[in-house]
Design a protein around this motif. Structure first.
Motif, short mmCIF file in Angstrom:
data_model
loop_
_atom_site.label_atom_id
_atom_site.label_comp_id
_atom_site.label_asym_id
_atom_site.label_seq_id
_atom_site.Cartn_x
_atom_site.Cartn_y
_atom_site.Cartn_z
N THR A 184 0.83 -1.20 0.00
CA THR A 184 0.00 0.00 0.00
C THR A 184 0.88 1.26 0.00
OG1 THR A 184 -0.10 0.00 2.42
CG2 THR A 184 -1.84 -1.18 1.24
N VAL A 187 2.42 3.69 -5.94
CA VAL A 187 1.86 3.54 -7.29
C VAL A 187 2.71 2.51 -8.01
CG1 VAL A 187 1.35 4.66 -9.49
CG2 VAL A 187 1.01 5.91 -7.34
N TRP A 188 2.08 1.40 -8.39
CA TRP A 188 2.79 0.32 -9.08
C TRP A 188 2.61 0.47 -10.59
CZ3 TRP A 188 5.97 -2.60 -6.29
CH2 TRP A 188 5.72 -2.74 -4.92
N THR A 210 -1.21 1.15 -14.38
CA THR A 210 -0.90 1.46 -12.98
C THR A 210 -1.83 0.69 -12.05
OG1 THR A 210 -2.41 3.36 -12.86
CG2 THR A 210 -0.16 3.77 -13.63
N THR A 212 -2.83 0.92 -7.66
CA THR A 212 -2.65 1.46 -6.33
C THR A 212 -3.53 0.68 -5.36
OG1 THR A 212 -2.17 3.68 -7.16
CG2 THR A 212 -2.82 3.49 -4.85
N ASP A 214 -4.95 0.66 -1.69
CA ASP A 214 -5.05 1.51 -0.51
C ASP A 214 -5.25 0.65 0.74
OD1 ASP A 214 -7.77 0.93 -0.18
OD2 ASP A 214 -8.44 2.83 -1.02
N GLY A 221 -6.66 2.08 -10.66
CA GLY A 221 -5.57 2.53 -11.52
C GLY A 221 -6.03 2.67 -12.94
#
Length: 299
Positions: A184, A187-188, A210, A212, A214, A221
């Motif tokens: 978490t 940003v991947w 992308t 993300t 949380d 993404g």
């Protein structure tokens, strides 16, 4: 740092030649060997009488007491430069040794090769690399790192990390464990996607995917064209996603982005496990096949 998709051939010190390889491309030829010599101003370590690592969270000791080289994402902090001295890196470079394959990123390009490890004695085979171009200082670093890997003959503990040594015992690379990203708060960026045809492929040039995660259990993404959203639950290394919803736009460029998007969303539906090593997140199906691989943005 700006990268372009220009391909090139790099001739490296010590006879190392980097061949342009893609993930299922031809095998590189064997590089000629060079007579070992002690580089000017390079430190020398004996690959014996190892000490325990100073950091407490990255690796276990081997049976002989040496730090574990394999299974750790190493960050390069020093490399043997063209002047024969150990210099600090100007861009992040990482190396991983695992199951007979060494790979990573030397600052601009990804590289890969086979290796053998007997005790602390190390042999690295011909190295293959992608062929993007970056700034001159980064390219000089990359050539130095790959040349150093080609000379590596052993490793030894050094401060909180390890050093790779040439045949004379001189240090050619200094490595420390890379801090591990968390799932978490990051940003991947997807780097590889399973295309549903028993192949994992790199992204279409110019496309970005992308993800993300949380802390409330939401994943969202861009799938390349459309935004998507779902929720996830974790149980150890197991992960499960709820049905995925997305917007309904159509993108004509870059070519193939819509097919890639469909493959990515379909791959997410197969995911059963997750793992992070350094700044790389891998999502796999129940059989262990890679569904999507990500790298943490900004690292």
């Amino acid at each position: 740092m700006q990268r372009t998709s220009v391909f090139r051939t790099m001739s490296l010190a010590g006879g190392l030649t980097i061949a342009a390889l893609f993930f299922s491309a031809c095998q590189p030829a064997t590089a000629p060997s060079a007579e070992p010599s002690t580089p000017q101003n390079a430190a020398t370590l004996a690959a014996e009488e190892p000490v325990a690592p100073a950091d407490g969270n990255v690796r276990e000791a081997t049976e002989g007491g040496a730090p574990m080289l394999e299974g750790v994402v190493w960050q390069v902090v020093e490399y043997l430069n063209a002047e024969g001295a150990l210099g600090e890196t100007v861009a992040e470079a990482t190396i991983t040794f695992e199951e007979g394959r060494v790979g990573g990123n030397a600052g601009c390009n990804n590289f890969f090769a086979g290796y053998t490890l007997v005790g602390q004695q190390l042999t690295i085979a011909q190295i293959g690399s992608t062929m993007m171009m970056c700034e001159d200082a980064i390219m000089a670093q990359e050539q130095g790192i790959l040349a150093a890997l080609g000379k590596a003959a052993a490793y030894a503990p050094k401060e909180e990390g390890v050093a790779l040594l040439d045949a004379s015992g001189a240090v050619v690379l200094t490595l420390i464990p890379q801090p591990q990203a968390s799932l978490t708060g990051v940003v991947w960026l997807a780097t590889m996607v399973n295309n549903g045809q028993q192949a994992v492929v790199s992204l279409v040039e110019g496309a970005e995917i992308t993800a993300t995660f949380d802390e409330e259990g939401a994943l969202f993404g861009s799938a390349g064209c459309n935004d998507y959203r779902t929720s996830y639950t974790l149980d150890g290394d197991a992960i499960a996603f709820a049905p995925i919803i997305s917007t309904r736009k159509f993108c004509s460029a870059p070519e193939g982005v819509m097919e890639q998007e469909a493959n990515y969303l379909a791959a997410l539906e197969t995911v059963a496990t997750w793992s992070i090593r350094g700044d790389v997140l891998d999502l796999r199906d129940a059989d262990g096949a890679l569904a999507v691989s990500f790298r943490a943005a900004g690292r």
